[in-house]
Scaffold this motif. Structure first.
Motif, PDB file in Angstrom:
ATOM      1  N   GLU A  84       0.035  53.984 -86.459  1.00 44.55           N
ATOM      2  CA  GLU A  84       1.377  54.138 -86.270  1.00 44.55           C
ATOM      3  C   GLU A  84       2.258  54.474 -87.445  1.00 44.55           C
ATOM      4  OE1 GLU A  84       3.757  51.563 -83.750  1.00 44.55           O
ATOM      5  OE2 GLU A  84       1.994  51.131 -82.733  1.00 44.55           O
ATOM      6  N   GLY A  85       2.030  54.323 -88.552  1.00 42.17           N
ATOM      7  CA  GLY A  85       2.672  54.237 -89.882  1.00 42.17           C
ATOM      8  C   GLY A  85       3.714  53.225 -89.909  1.00 42.17           C
ATOM      9  N   SER A  86       3.682  51.991 -89.370  1.00 48.85           N
ATOM     10  CA  SER A  86       4.808  50.995 -89.541  1.00 48.85           C
ATOM     11  C   SER A  86       4.453  49.885 -90.749  1.00 48.85           C
ATOM     12  CB  SER A  86       4.900  49.906 -88.306  1.00 48.85           C
ATOM     13  OG  SER A  86       3.566  49.643 -87.799  1.00 48.85           O
ATOM     14  N   ALA A  87       3.390  49.456 -90.821  1.00 46.14           N
ATOM     15  CA  ALA A  87       2.731  48.563 -91.664  1.00 46.14           C
ATOM     16  C   ALA A  87       2.802  48.921 -93.067  1.00 46.14           C
ATOM     17  CB  ALA A  87       1.361  48.038 -91.516  1.00 46.14           C
ATOM     18  N   PRO A  88       2.679  50.408 -93.495  1.00 42.98           N
ATOM     19  CA  PRO A  88       2.860  51.009 -94.732  1.00 42.98           C
ATOM     20  C   PRO A  88       3.888  50.620 -95.221  1.00 42.98           C
ATOM     21  CG  PRO A  88       1.657  52.265 -93.307  1.00 42.98           C
ATOM     22  CD  PRO A  88       2.117  51.275 -92.386  1.00 42.98           C
ATOM     23  N   ASN A  89       5.176  50.622 -94.693  1.00 44.69           N
ATOM     24  CA  ASN A  89       6.563  50.425 -94.989  1.00 44.69           C
ATOM     25  C   ASN A  89       6.592  49.087 -95.678  1.00 44.69           C
ATOM     26  OD1 ASN A  89       8.268  52.695 -93.808  1.00 44.69           O
ATOM     27  ND2 ASN A  89       7.071  52.138 -92.346  1.00 44.69           N
ATOM     28  N   VAL A  90       5.866  48.195 -95.302  1.00 43.06           N
ATOM     29  CA  VAL A  90       5.895  46.852 -95.813  1.00 43.06           C
ATOM     30  C   VAL A  90       4.680  46.806 -97.125  1.00 43.06           C
ATOM     31  CG1 VAL A  90       5.138  44.195 -95.838  1.00 43.06           C
ATOM     32  CG2 VAL A  90       6.471  45.581 -93.733  1.00 43.06           C
ATOM     33  N   ALA A  91       3.556  47.344 -96.912  1.00 43.33           N
ATOM     34  CA  ALA A  91       2.330  47.463 -97.766  1.00 43.33           C
ATOM     35  C   ALA A  91       3.040  48.164 -99.175  1.00 43.33           C
ATOM     36  CB  ALA A  91       1.405  48.361 -97.359  1.00 43.33           C
ATOM     37  N   ALA A  92       3.975  49.012 -99.111  1.00 39.57           N
ATOM     38  CA  ALA A  92       4.502  49.496-100.337  1.00 39.57           C
ATOM     39  C   ALA A  92       5.165  48.833-101.097  1.00 39.57           C
ATOM     40  CB  ALA A  92       5.129  50.941 -99.996  1.00 39.57           C
ATOM     41  N   THR A  93       5.958  48.013-100.678  1.00 39.08           N
ATOM     42  CA  THR A  93       6.576  46.714-101.375  1.00 39.08           C
ATOM     43  C   THR A  93       5.898  46.102-102.223  1.00 39.08           C
ATOM     44  OG1 THR A  93       6.744  45.248 -99.698  1.00 39.08           O
ATOM     45  CG2 THR A  93       8.481  47.098 -99.559  1.00 39.08           C
ATOM     46  N   ALA A  94       4.580  45.762-102.060  1.00 39.01           N
ATOM     47  CA  ALA A  94       3.775  44.869-102.895  1.00 39.01           C
ATOM     48  C   ALA A  94       3.575  45.117-104.190  1.00 39.01           C
ATOM     49  CB  ALA A  94       2.535  44.359-102.158  1.00 39.01           C
ATOM     50  N   SER A  95       3.432  44.155-105.277  1.00 40.48           N
ATOM     51  CA  SER A  95       3.242  44.269-106.489  1.00 40.48           C
ATOM     52  C   SER A  95       1.741  44.210-106.643  1.00 40.48           C
ATOM     53  CB  SER A  95       4.136  43.610-107.511  1.00 40.48           C
ATOM     54  OG  SER A  95       3.629  43.864-108.849  1.00 40.48           O
ATOM     55  N   THR A  96       0.775  44.809-107.060  1.00 44.77           N
ATOM     56  CA  THR A  96      -0.526  45.024-107.144  1.00 44.77           C
ATOM     57  C   THR A  96      -1.016  45.827-108.210  1.00 44.77           C
ATOM     58  OG1 THR A  96      -2.828  44.733-105.897  1.00 44.77           O
ATOM     59  CG2 THR A  96      -1.120  46.589-105.384  1.00 44.77           C
ATOM     60  N   SER A  97      -2.230  45.341-108.644  1.00 41.71           N
ATOM     61  CA  SER A  97      -2.943  46.197-110.005  1.00 41.71           C
ATOM     62  C   SER A  97      -3.456  47.729-109.390  1.00 41.71           C
ATOM     63  CB  SER A  97      -3.724  45.472-110.860  1.00 41.71           C
ATOM     64  OG  SER A  97      -4.907  45.097-109.978  1.00 41.71           O
ATOM     65  N   THR A 134       2.849  58.358 -83.653  1.00 39.66           N
ATOM     66  CA  THR A 134       1.380  58.163 -84.373  1.00 39.66           C
ATOM     67  C   THR A 134       0.936  59.609 -84.549  1.00 39.66           C
ATOM     68  OG1 THR A 134       0.944  56.205 -82.926  1.00 39.66           O
ATOM     69  CG2 THR A 134      -0.871  57.412 -83.593  1.00 39.66           C
ATOM     70  N   ALA A 135       1.371  60.344 -83.715  1.00 35.01           N
ATOM     71  CA  ALA A 135       0.866  61.989 -84.028  1.00 35.01           C
ATOM     72  C   ALA A 135       1.365  62.435 -85.336  1.00 35.01           C
ATOM     73  CB  ALA A 135       1.310  62.697 -83.132  1.00 35.01           C
ATOM     74  N   CYS A 136       2.727  62.102 -85.804  1.00 37.67           N
ATOM     75  CA  CYS A 136       2.977  62.508 -86.907  1.00 37.67           C
ATOM     76  C   CYS A 136       2.571  61.838 -88.169  1.00 37.67           C
ATOM     77  CB  CYS A 136       4.569  62.235 -86.939  1.00 37.67           C
ATOM     78  SG  CYS A 136       5.523  62.673 -88.567  1.00 37.67           S
ATOM     79  N   ASN A 137       2.069  60.617 -88.013  1.00 34.85           N
ATOM     80  CA  ASN A 137       1.654  59.819 -89.211  1.00 34.85           C
ATOM     81  C   ASN A 137       0.004  60.246 -89.294  1.00 34.85           C
ATOM     82  OD1 ASN A 137       1.506  57.597 -91.017  1.00 34.85           O
ATOM     83  ND2 ASN A 137       0.027  56.653 -89.931  1.00 34.85           N
ATOM     84  N   LEU A 138      -0.659  60.418 -88.231  1.00 37.74           N
ATOM     85  CA  LEU A 138      -1.982  60.700 -88.182  1.00 37.74           C
ATOM     86  C   LEU A 138      -2.486  62.091 -88.845  1.00 37.74           C
ATOM     87  CD1 LEU A 138      -3.255  59.546 -84.694  1.00 37.74           C
ATOM     88  CD2 LEU A 138      -3.892  58.528 -87.065  1.00 37.74           C
ATOM     89  N   TYR A 139      -1.389  63.196 -88.657  1.00 34.99           N
ATOM     90  CA  TYR A 139      -1.511  64.259 -89.282  1.00 34.99           C
ATOM     91  C   TYR A 139      -1.479  64.323 -90.850  1.00 34.99           C
ATOM     92  CZ  TYR A 139      -0.025  68.739 -91.443  1.00 34.99           C
ATOM     93  OH  TYR A 139       0.197  69.975 -91.943  1.00 34.99           O
ATOM     94  N   ALA A 140      -0.561  63.245 -91.160  1.00 38.38           N
ATOM     95  CA  ALA A 140      -0.299  63.017 -92.706  1.00 38.38           C
ATOM     96  C   ALA A 140      -1.587  62.337 -93.234  1.00 38.38           C
ATOM     97  CB  ALA A 140       0.997  62.014 -92.902  1.00 38.38           C
ATOM     98  N   ILE A 141      -1.870  61.220 -92.770  1.00 35.86           N
ATOM     99  CA  ILE A 141      -3.049  60.511 -93.377  1.00 35.86           C
ATOM    100  C   ILE A 141      -4.503  61.309 -93.320  1.00 35.86           C
ATOM    101  CG2 ILE A 141      -1.860  58.522 -93.047  1.00 35.86           C
ATOM    102  CD1 ILE A 141      -3.759  57.731 -90.741  1.00 35.86           C
ATOM    103  N   ALA A 142      -4.447  62.136 -92.256  1.00 34.60           N
ATOM    104  CA  ALA A 142      -5.684  62.802 -92.180  1.00 34.60           C
ATOM    105  C   ALA A 142      -5.621  63.832 -93.541  1.00 34.60           C
ATOM    106  CB  ALA A 142      -5.779  63.861 -90.896  1.00 34.60           C
ATOM    107  N   ARG A 143      -4.587  64.520 -93.635  1.00 34.02           N
ATOM    108  CA  ARG A 143      -4.578  65.377 -94.822  1.00 34.02           C
ATOM    109  C   ARG A 143      -4.545  64.868 -96.013  1.00 34.02           C
ATOM    110  NH1 ARG A 143      -1.343  69.953 -94.313  1.00 34.02           N
ATOM    111  NH2 ARG A 143      -1.716  70.368 -96.348  1.00 34.02           N
TER     112      ARG A 143
END
Length: 471
Positions: free
Chosen positions: A282-295, A424-433
């Protein structure tokens, strides 16, 4: 109830009709196709690296540079908190009531495959994140802008996720809370909706911080309590577990379903409810995933993939087993949270339905606040005008919460499915590319782990990309 909000009103008929359109089935095929492709291309990352996922949960933030970053585990916790809610308690019941027990099997399948999709989108969110003051922000709008160089598509996604989560999904959460409290205590749904709207607006406008802090304690406790209660029911009927598994799998591929034309309903409802619950793609969880500090971006991708397993294979399965153990007639007219309440009441008495009502109140309320965060993050991407954010707050925490309290169950779910499909259609196009970058990152991560190193990503590894957040 006004005809506009009823199950047979024109808006309900239009929303229901959208679920039958050919493009809905095409989108589901694309969703499953992408999940299969990501699974094959990553060589089954969700299966081969599950041990690494659990190891990473215990890893600290890794960098202490004085900024207010959150750890990978904290980002995992936030995303799971927004996933666990209505979809787990009411969505599963709806899938079984409409699609039969076999729908649960397809929920499992979409979770197993969709975790690879969750890995890709969250890895990309980490790769293309950017700094904002003392923290990180990111998500699909940012990797569409920086990776695909399509600002119009990034803006479209930001609008769609704001509508889907901030508006449509909040009406579903409100509808479920009002239904649960009305069933147990006889409360007037419109009164409950107004009270919920006031509580939500107070929090999202920045007031009553203590309520949100208390919720952060109560919700995990309630989640553990629900799992403990489900475990008790499963142990109590341990001899029926093989029979229930046979029922689920048999109904998923049964000759009766295929011959009677019910196979499509079973498959469709399993996939739709599975997607609503775990949100993979869907592209929802990535909004939170991006905020994490990781190596390394892959670390957060792996952790978010684990979140899909946690949501669907654990919590959703608990609800399914409670319903199927109870012997409650799943075709008897009960649907949504009312079916879950009836099933648990059949197992442990009236306390069961009261427990579900309180649990869904906490789960769904926290989800409404989380849904608002997803929308607000993308509203800020679109504009920095304060009046726009204020209007969105009023719509998300006020208007749509009250709307959900008086609208029919079918209406709010059909509207949610329609909005989710577009998003979901919008996000799937982006991550497929953009998936090729996630694959390169995974290869880099695996090679560093094979060499006995703690994987670290550096910007010069991908000099061809517009990334500015990595050393």
């Amino acid at each position: 109830m006004p005809a506009f909000f009823s199950a047979d009103g024109w808006l309900a008929r239009a929303a229901a009709a959208s679920s039958d359109f050919l493009w809905t089935y095409i989108l589901i095929a694309v969703l499953v196709g992408c999940a299969l492709w990501f699974t094959l291309r990553t060589r089954g990352v969700q299966f081969r690296m599950i041990g690494e996922m659990f190891r990473l949960l215990g890893e600290s933030t890794g960098r202490h540079d004085g900024r207010k970053h959150i750890s990978s585990f904290q980002a995992f916790s936030v995303s799971v908190a927004t996933r666990v809610g209505t979809g787990n308690l009411a969505g599963v019941a709806t899938a079984i009531a409409i699609g039969g027990p076999g729908a649960v099997f397809w929920m499992w399948v979409i979770a197993l495959l969709g975790s690879a999709t969750a890995f890709v989108e969250s890895t990309l969110a980490q790769l293309f994140k950017q700094r904002e003051h003392n923290s990180f922000i990111g998500g699909p709008a940012y990797y569409i802008l920086k990776g695909l160089k399509k600002p119009w598509l990034a803006a479209l996604f930001a609008v769609l996720i704001s509508v889907t989560f901030g508006l449509s999904n909040n009406s579903i959460q409100s509808n479920t809370i009002c239904s649960a409290l009305s069933t147990v205590f006889g409360f007037d749904p419109i009164v409950v909706g107004i009270v919920l709207a006031v509580m939500t607006l107070l929090v999202i406008f920045g007031g009553i911080h203590r309520i949100s802090k208390v919720s952060c304690v109560l919700v995990p406790v309630m989640a553990l309590g629900y799992l403990a209660l489900a475990f008790f029911v499963i142990v109590r009927h341990i001899d029926l577990v093989p029979q229930v598994f046979r029922l689920i799998v048999g109904d998923a591929f049964g000759v009766r379903q295929i011959a009677g034309g019910g196979f499509g309903a079973t498959l469709l409802n399993g996939i739709k409810r599975g997607l609503f619950s775990n949100e993979a793609g869907e592209g929802s969880a990535p909004n939170v995933a991006a905020t994490a500090s990781t190596s390394h971006p892959v670390k957060q991708g792996l952790i978010q993939a684990l979140g899909v397993f946690t949501d669907t294979l654990v919590v959703c399965s608990c609800t399914a087993f409670i319903i199927l153990f109870s012997g409650v007639d799943t075709q008897g007219g009960l649907n949504g949270i009312a079916l879950t309440q009836a099933a648990l009441e059949a197992e442990i008495g009236r306390f069961g339905s009261i427990f579900v009502a309180v649990a869904i109140l906490l789960f769904a309320y926290s989800s409404m606040i989380g849904n608002y965060y997803y929308g607000a993050t993308n509203i800020r991407y679109l504009t920095d005008k304060k009046w726009v954010l204020t209007l969105f707050r009023l719509l998300s925490g006020g208007v749509m919460v009250v709307f959900g309290s008086v609208a029919s169950l079918g209406l709010v779910w059909d509207l949610g499915d329609f909005c989710m499909a577009l998003l979901t259609a919008c996000n799937l196009y982006a991550i497929a590319r953009l998936g090729k970058y996630a694959f390169r990152l995974l290869d880099d991560y695996r090679s560093q782990r094979k060499a006995g190193q703690d994987p670290v990503f550096r910007r010069n590894t991908m000099p061809d990309l517009d990334i500015d957040c990595w050393e």
